[in-house]
Design a protein around this motif. Structure first.
Motif, PDB file in Angstrom:
ATOM      1  N   UNK A   1       0.816  -1.210   0.000  1.00  0.00           N
ATOM      2  CA  UNK A   1       0.000   0.000   0.000  1.00  0.00           C
ATOM      3  C   UNK A   1       0.855   1.267   0.000  1.00  0.00           C
ATOM      4  N   UNK A   2       2.161   1.156   0.285  1.00  0.00           N
ATOM      5  CA  UNK A   2       3.020   2.333   0.229  1.00  0.00           C
ATOM      6  C   UNK A   2       3.164   2.862  -1.193  1.00  0.00           C
ATOM      7  N   UNK A   3       2.710   2.091  -2.185  1.00  0.00           N
ATOM      8  CA  UNK A   3       2.721   2.567  -3.568  1.00  0.00           C
ATOM      9  C   UNK A   3       1.898   3.845  -3.729  1.00  0.00           C
TER      10      UNK A   3
ATOM     11  N   UNK B   1      -0.424   4.376   5.535  1.00  0.00           N
ATOM     12  CA  UNK B   1       0.583   3.467   6.101  1.00  0.00           C
ATOM     13  C   UNK B   1       0.327   3.247   7.585  1.00  0.00           C
ATOM     14  N   UNK B   2       0.043   4.327   8.311  1.00  0.00           N
ATOM     15  CA  UNK B   2      -0.207   4.208   9.748  1.00  0.00           C
ATOM     16  C   UNK B   2      -1.480   3.411  10.020  1.00  0.00           C
TER      17      UNK B   2
ATOM     18  N   UNK C   1      -6.369  -5.730   4.405  1.00  0.00           N
ATOM     19  CA  UNK C   1      -5.474  -4.668   3.945  1.00  0.00           C
ATOM     20  C   UNK C   1      -6.007  -4.030   2.660  1.00  0.00           C
ATOM     21  N   UNK C   2      -6.444  -4.872   1.738  1.00  0.00           N
ATOM     22  CA  UNK C   2      -6.983  -4.354   0.482  1.00  0.00           C
ATOM     23  C   UNK C   2      -8.274  -3.579   0.719  1.00  0.00           C
ATOM     24  N   UNK C   3      -9.112  -4.079   1.631  1.00  0.00           N
ATOM     25  CA  UNK C   3     -10.369  -3.381   1.922  1.00  0.00           C
ATOM     26  C   UNK C   3     -10.099  -2.002   2.513  1.00  0.00           C
TER      27      UNK C   3
ATOM     28  N   UNK D   1      -4.178  11.126  -4.756  1.00  0.00           N
ATOM     29  CA  UNK D   1      -3.231  10.031  -4.547  1.00  0.00           C
ATOM     30  C   UNK D   1      -2.588   9.655  -5.877  1.00  0.00           C
ATOM     31  N   UNK D   2      -1.311   9.295  -5.855  1.00  0.00           N
ATOM     32  CA  UNK D   2      -0.681   8.888  -7.121  1.00  0.00           C
ATOM     33  C   UNK D   2      -1.283   7.579  -7.631  1.00  0.00           C
TER      34      UNK D   2
END
Length: 514
Positions: free
Chosen positions: A100-102, A109-110, A220-222, A316-317
């Protein structure tokens, strides 16, 4: 003997080849008709012990299940939507990284770290894995002997009419009794029943471990998906606020023209309606943001009543995912690994069900000390022991064992079908995500061009209205078209980012350049 040999597609529709003779003929190992026959020498006498051992080995081989290949799944040489593909083998233990840091968002991240530490759903999945580990350890304990001990001290009164009274008719009615016992039991696993139970339990444990990884990846994806939606709504609200301000200025202009007798009441009503419609859209967007914010709070284990995220309008990128995705990524899907291990567990359970037709052999040994004088129990005359095997076999059960085998076979077939369906679903999810990323990107390019045209049309219609060459209806139509195009462009960018999250999940997690 082994009940059946599965072809690669046996779970779906393949026939079963019964019997070792048929298998030998298919493999080309059956002797030819004209093969010379060498007559054996006179048979030697075989000891009963060796004969029993040979019989046990043969029967044990009959009970053990055949190795079951996984069902075949139709595959293609390459992804239809993008990239090359090769057959995959499970490698779900490979590190996935903080993918997810992408998106380059420290707040995300936090939150992902908080999810890993506080999520109730993840805690429940971890507890299920702990249960499977305990069940596996319990099954493994059956491979060794069990030893138990007991101690008993009591005061007894025997009946006067008791047959075979202790010490005869003149023995006392009241006496003391003290007993120390050590008991050992061990099942001799001739048919592999215990071994297959352990194999099934360990496969179930591995499946539960993969389920835990799958639950973590899914959560994580959710969370990443909800976060992207939240930031998208922030940008949508910012657009609507700026549009509201622009429409308010336009309304002031129309009101001035109306008060000066230049604009009609119809123009004023249209400007007011346009402004109020935009305000309504803003409130709806804020309501959606609140719902998404509450969902983020629940995911990370926080109370929605106290959790809040500050509004931020930066985009967001959009991560650049290579279209030629390495085939190894699909190997790392934990749900596919879990389905494969459940096939192995069901196969071992089938072997356990087959052993029900063979007797169980248990070696028991017990001994200890027993006396009527507890203070003198530690003496050689007080020792006693017993040792010997126990053979148990069900002679008639009304078809219960055969039904157990049929049930185990059906569970194996179901596990194989579920594995096949899981793999097909994985292929579909990857293809869907690749198509969404590509097509929404192309749609965003077209929408950007349409937005530029809508803005030019709005500028021209506003100028024409100011000069009195057009009615305010043209302005309203141009305003609506420009706003719709800009919101659509924001939505397409949001959908691209969310499709990237779905793709990462479909591939089993993050990746590295190596």
């Amino acid at each position: 003997m082994a009940r059946s040999v599965f072809l690669l597609d046996a779970f779906a529709h393949g026939p079963r080849l019964e019997g070792a003779a048929q298998a030998a003929r298919d493999a080309g190992t059956a002797p030819a008709a004209d093969t010379a026959v060498v007559r054996p020498a006179a048979p030697r006498a075989v000891s009963p012990g060796l004969a029993a051992l040979a019989l046990a080995l043969v029967l044990g081989g009959c009970a053990a299940p055949a190795e079951t290949p996984l069902p075949a799944v139709p595959t293609a040489a390459s992804w239809r939507e993008a990239g090359a593909w090769a057959p995959a083998q499970p490698a779900d233990e490979a590190p996935r990284g903080d993918w997810w840091t992408l998106f380059g968002d420290p707040e995300l991240d936090a939150l992902e770290r908080r999810l890993d530490a506080q999520s109730p759903d993840l805690a429940a999945a971890l507890a299920r894995y702990d249960q499977a580990r305990a069940a596996s350890a319990l099954a493994g304990a059956a491979q060794g002997p069990s030893v138990s001990g007991s101690a008993n001290v009591q005061r007894d009164r025997q009946s006067r009419q008791r047959p075979l009274r202790v010490l005869g008719p003149n023995s006392p009615d009241l006496y003391d009794s003290a007993t120390l016992t050590l008991d050992l039991e061990y099942e001799i696993d001739l048919w592999g029943r215990v071994r297959q139970q352990v194999t099934s339990a360990r496969a179930a444990e591995a499946a539960a471990q993969a389920d835990l990884a799958s639950a973590r990846l899914s959560l994580q994806a959710q969370l990443a998906d909800q976060w992207i939606a939240l930031r998208g709504l922030d940008r949508d609200a910012q657009l609507l606020r700026s549009t509201e301000a622009a429409y308010a200025r336009a309304l002031d202009l129309v009101r001035e023209r109306h008060d000066g007798g230049i604009a009609s009441g119809l123009d004023l009503a249209r400007a007011q309606a346009q402004l109020e419609a935009t305000r309504s859209q803003l409130r709806q967007s804020l309501a959606q943001r609140a719902v998404v914010e509450h969902a983020v709070a629940a995911l990370v284990g926080e109370s929605p009543s106290t959790f809040s995220v500050e509004t931020r309008s930066e985009a967001l990128p959009l991560p650049s995912v290579p279209t030629g995705l390495p085939s190894q990524l699909l190997q790392r899907r934990p749900d596919i690994a879990a389905a494969q291990r459940r096939v192995a567990a069901a196969n071992a359970s089938l072997g356990v069900a087959r052993t029900a037709f063979f007797p169980s052999v248990t070696l028991s040994a017990m001994g200890g000390l027993q006396t009527s004088q507890p203070g003198q129990i530690l003496g050689a005359p007080n020792t006693w022991w017993a040792i010997g095997p126990t053979l148990a076999l069900a002679l008639f059960d009304g078809g219960r064992r055969a039904a157990g085998i049929a049930n185990a076979q059906a569970q194996l077939d179901e596990a194989g079908a579920r594995y096949r369906g899981q793999v097909l679903a994985a292929f579909q999810q990857v293809e869907d995500s690749l198509a969404l990323i590509r097509e929404t990107g192309a749609a965003a390019d077209s929408e950007a061009a349409g937005l530029a045209a809508a803005r030019r049309a709005l500028a021209l219609s506003t100028a024409r209205y100011t000069e009195g060459a057009a009615s305010y209806l043209e302005v309203v139509a141009s305003q609506a078209a420009a706003l719709q195009a800009e919101r659509s462009l924001l939505d397409l960018g949001n959908r691209q980012r969310r499709a990237t999250v779905t793709l990462v999940k479909a591939l089993g997690g993050g990746w590295s350049p190596a």
